[in-house]
Design an enzyme around this catalytic site. Structure first.
Site, PDB file in Angstrom:
ATOM      1  N   ASP A 132       0.799  -1.223   0.000  1.00 22.54           N
ATOM      2  CA  ASP A 132       0.000   0.000   0.000  1.00 22.54           C
ATOM      3  C   ASP A 132       0.832   1.274   0.000  1.00 22.54           C
ATOM      4  OD1 ASP A 132       0.824  -0.498   2.592  1.00 22.54           O
ATOM      5  OD2 ASP A 132      -1.029   0.173   3.524  1.00 22.54           O
TER       6      ASP A 132
ATOM      7  N   GLU B   4       9.105 -10.998  -1.771  1.00 27.13           N
ATOM      8  CA  GLU B   4      10.156  -9.991  -1.881  1.00 27.13           C
ATOM      9  C   GLU B   4      11.556 -10.594  -1.894  1.00 27.13           C
ATOM     10  OE1 GLU B   4       6.544  -8.053   0.009  1.00 27.13           O
ATOM     11  OE2 GLU B   4       7.700  -9.904   0.368  1.00 27.13           O
TER      12      GLU B   4
ATOM     13  N   HIS C 182       0.277   0.311  10.593  1.00 23.37           N
ATOM     14  CA  HIS C 182       0.597  -1.062  10.204  1.00 23.37           C
ATOM     15  C   HIS C 182       1.981  -1.085   9.542  1.00 23.37           C
ATOM     16  CE1 HIS C 182      -1.038   0.832   6.607  1.00 23.37           C
ATOM     17  NE2 HIS C 182      -0.501  -0.120   5.874  1.00 23.37           N
ATOM     18  N   HIS C 183       2.622  -2.189   9.589  1.00 29.31           N
ATOM     19  CA  HIS C 183       3.978  -2.420   9.060  1.00 29.31           C
ATOM     20  C   HIS C 183       5.057  -1.764   9.925  1.00 29.31           C
ATOM     21  CE1 HIS C 183       1.935  -4.198   5.816  1.00 29.31           C
ATOM     22  NE2 HIS C 183       2.089  -3.278   4.870  1.00 29.31           N
TER      23      HIS C 183
ATOM     24  N   GLY D 197      26.316 -17.398  -0.336  1.00 27.71           N
ATOM     25  CA  GLY D 197      25.832 -18.774  -0.248  1.00 27.71           C
ATOM     26  C   GLY D 197      24.442 -18.916   0.329  1.00 27.71           C
TER      27      GLY D 197
ATOM     28  N   ASP E 269      17.284 -30.294  -5.107  1.00 31.45           N
ATOM     29  CA  ASP E 269      15.874 -30.375  -4.721  1.00 31.45           C
ATOM     30  C   ASP E 269      15.606 -29.591  -3.447  1.00 31.45           C
ATOM     31  OD1 ASP E 269      17.473 -32.222  -3.364  1.00 31.45           O
ATOM     32  OD2 ASP E 269      15.940 -33.761  -3.259  1.00 31.45           O
TER      33      ASP E 269
ATOM     34  N   ASN F 112      18.619 -35.491  -5.088  1.00 33.91           N
ATOM     35  CA  ASN F 112      19.404 -36.417  -4.271  1.00 33.91           C
ATOM     36  C   ASN F 112      18.860 -36.486  -2.845  1.00 33.91           C
ATOM     37  OD1 ASN F 112      20.284 -33.825  -3.644  1.00 33.91           O
ATOM     38  ND2 ASN F 112      22.241 -34.089  -4.690  1.00 33.91           N
TER      39      ASN F 112
ATOM     40  N   GLY G 289      17.492 -34.336  -0.422  1.00 31.43           N
ATOM     41  CA  GLY G 289      17.849 -33.569   0.765  1.00 31.43           C
ATOM     42  C   GLY G 289      19.002 -32.616   0.549  1.00 31.43           C
TER      43      GLY G 289
ATOM     44  N   GLU H   6      25.020 -30.086   3.211  1.00 27.54           N
ATOM     45  CA  GLU H   6      24.964 -30.145   4.676  1.00 27.54           C
ATOM     46  C   GLU H   6      25.304 -31.545   5.175  1.00 27.54           C
ATOM     47  OE1 GLU H   6      24.689 -27.312   5.728  1.00 27.54           O
ATOM     48  OE2 GLU H   6      23.384 -26.160   4.403  1.00 27.54           O
TER      49      GLU H   6
END
Length: 573
Positions: A32, A55, A120-121, A419, A449, A476, A478, A482
């Site tokens: 707005d 965003e 608001h915001h 990253g 994925d 693969n 997951g 990690e």
């Protein structure tokens, strides 16, 4: 209102400046506090509004747009508070990696800004400047349009900072300032980067120092190119240095594609201790290494394992130079490089004849049908064409791409320093737009994925705007990067499997008409698809799900993960 008129409203003044900078797309989500300005954007001849799903994706898209369209900037428009905070992660990534992006924020009126009601915001405590303060940490310059007297100069100031520093800037536009009139006279003078001129005497001293080192190095001088050679607009100057001297040239991971990788004097990617052995030996045994635009982050240097003593190291940057142990502030590479090239050509250094390892992608010839990381990257490299725009996500794809050559003219994007998982998915939207504008070829995304689950909504924006990227989803099961860092069997590295080949239809595509989806499980299926002329044409958006082993990763990722996990000390010793 046209820029030639005596007066122009502030919103249109900004749009005219963006058009002068070559901007044709504005990314964002309406709110707005932005709607009045967005009326001007929608009615603007030359700038298209690209509505995003959120965003964060919009900021990633602006980042991708700016990386491909190197002579322009990215623009993302958000609303006050909730919108700008969502975008801030993408802006931070652009700051980290030297990408010029304007973050334009629609804010409450100047009356409300002074009165500070519980709008608001807001945070509900009257701190209307809280978001500006937060953004100041991830932008190079900030401005608030608060009056007609300074509006034009403030807009020009932040945009000049953006294109000079190659980093994001932040601009707030109150709702009641958008349509106020100001003079259009400044628009007659285009804004340009303000690069300081090198001090003549200091520059000569630096040049003499460098040439003494090169003259004493015999045939043992190499060039190491990195990302800031692209970001700070010395691609042409670097190209002349490489071509005219004939010196062997290598690139850091973030600098991949700054040098045409089919050039006969290009040897591959140098990434510290995990480099290909031939590359590692050539770079580290050189007597002089001329580094252009280096960003010496952990993943760009294999956890800081560059084995180049400072006595042999010359660093050229946009704002300074380093020669061995000496630091020369204010000596920028833009002015220095042409003079260095001329001096080396006159010297006729024997390094122009030094042997260079040949970068080749060797496809494994074993009998397995499993699509492993070792097989995938050499195989897809045969699919690449000149002028392709290729994006990879932080993880298996960015590491897998290191050791395979790209054809001349290909553009490679990845986010190695910041990253942020999911960056490549959102960035592909902006990159695909920019590729069309720049007369480039196909846009190809390689993403895991897990990563695509963060920003996959933006596939719908690509369909909406008729863009035709090809998305390779490395399924693969997951977060593989990690898993190699820590916890290979832990549940926190697992994800919910998606029906990937249904996704384009869910987002509004029509299978076989506007989109096409595939699943490949074997090497034969992958090769057949890559060799299909209809697939290679990329005349519609395509998604290829590639089923890959769960605990498989490129050689360089495994080595980097091992170094990082030791540094992070995830578990007690």
């Amino acid at each position: 209102m046209a820029a030639s008129h005596t007066n122009i409203c502030i919103g249109n003044y900004l749009l005219e400046r963006l058009k002068q900078l070559g901007v044709t797309k504005m990314f964002g989500v309406p709110g707005d506090f932005t709607l009045g300005f967005l009326d001007l954007v929608e009615d603007c001849q030359g700038i298209d509004w690209v509505g995003n799903c959120n965003e964060l994706n919009a900021s990633y898209a602006a980042d991708g747009y700016a990386r491909v369209k190197e002579t322009s900037i990215g623009v993302v428009s958000t609303t006050f508070g909730v919108g700008e905070l969502s975008a801030m992660n993408g802006i931070a990534g652009a700051f980290s990696e030297h990408v010029p992006v304007l973050h334009l924020v629609g804010v409450p009126s100047t009356v409300q800004w002074k009165a500070k009601p519980m709008l608001h915001h807001t945070l509900g405590d009257g701190r209307f400047d809280a978001y500006t303060k937060a953004s100041s940490h991830v932008t190079i310059s900030q401005a608030a349009i608060t009056n007609t007297e300074s509006a034009a100069s403030e807009i020009d100031r932040v945009l000049t900072a953006c294109i000079t520093a190659a980093r994001p800037v932040y601009l707030t536009l109150p709702t009641d300032m958008v349509y106020l009139k100001i003079s259009a006279e400044p628009l007659k003078t285009p804004i340009k980067p303000i690069w300081p001129q090198n001090n003549v005497e200091t520059e000569k001293f630096v040049l003499d120092d460098i040439m003494k080192l090169i003259a004493g190095a015999g045939d043992q001088v190499v060039i190491l190119a990195d990302a800031c050679a692209i970001r700070h607009h010395v691609r042409m100057e670097l190209g002349e240095l490489i071509q005219k001297t004939g010196f062997p040239v290598y690139a850091a991971p973030m600098g991949k594609s700054v040098v045409g990788e089919d050039y006969e004097r290009y040897g591959g990617i140098y990434v510290g201790s995990i480099s290909h052995p031939d590359v590692k030996e050539k770079v580290e045994s050189a007597k002089v290494v001329i580094s252009v635009g280096a960003i010496k982050s952990d993943f760009n240097t294999a956890n800081f394992t560059y084995n180049i003593p400072e006595m042999k190291y010359i660093e050229l940057h946009s704002q300074y130079a380093k020669v061995q142990y000496a630091h020369f502030e204010g000596i920028g590479m833009k002015d220095l490089l042409p003079k260095l090239t001329a001096s080396i050509v006159a010297l006729n250094s024997p390094s122009k004849n030094a042997p260079v390892p040949k970068l080749e992608a060797v496809i494994p010839q074993d009998a397995s049908q499993e699509v492993t990381q070792e097989y995938l990257w050499p195989r897809v490299s045969k699919f690449f064409q000149s002028k392709d725009v290729i994006l990879t996500e932080t993880g298996t794809s960015s590491f897998g791409m290191l050791d395979v050559p790209l054809p001349s003219g290909a553009v490679y994007l990845t986010q190695i320093l910041y990253g942020s998982i999911g960056w490549a998915g959102g960035s592909t939207l902006g990159a695909a737009f920019a590729a069309k504008e720049c007369g480039l070829g196909r846009t190809l995304l390689f993403i895991g994925d897990g990563s695509l689950q963060l920003t996959g909504q933006e596939l719908s924006s690509m369909i909406r705007h008729g863009l035709t990227p090809t998305i390779f989803v490395l399924n693969n099961d997951g977060y593989v990067i990690e898993r190699f860092l820590h916890g290979p069997t832990r549940k926190y590295n697992d994800i919910q499997p998606w029906r990937w080949t249904s996704l384009l239809n869910v987002f509004g595509g029509e299978e076989g008409k506007t989109c096409k989806s595939y699943t490949v499980r074997t090497r034969t299926e992958l090769s057949t698809l890559l060799d299909d002329p209809a697939f290679a044409k990329s005349d519609k958006i395509q998604l290829v799900e590639i089923i890959m082993p769960r605990l498989d990763a490129p050689r360089s990722l495994k080595a980097t993960a091992d170094l990082s996990s030791k540094s992070n000390k995830y578990a007690p010793t």
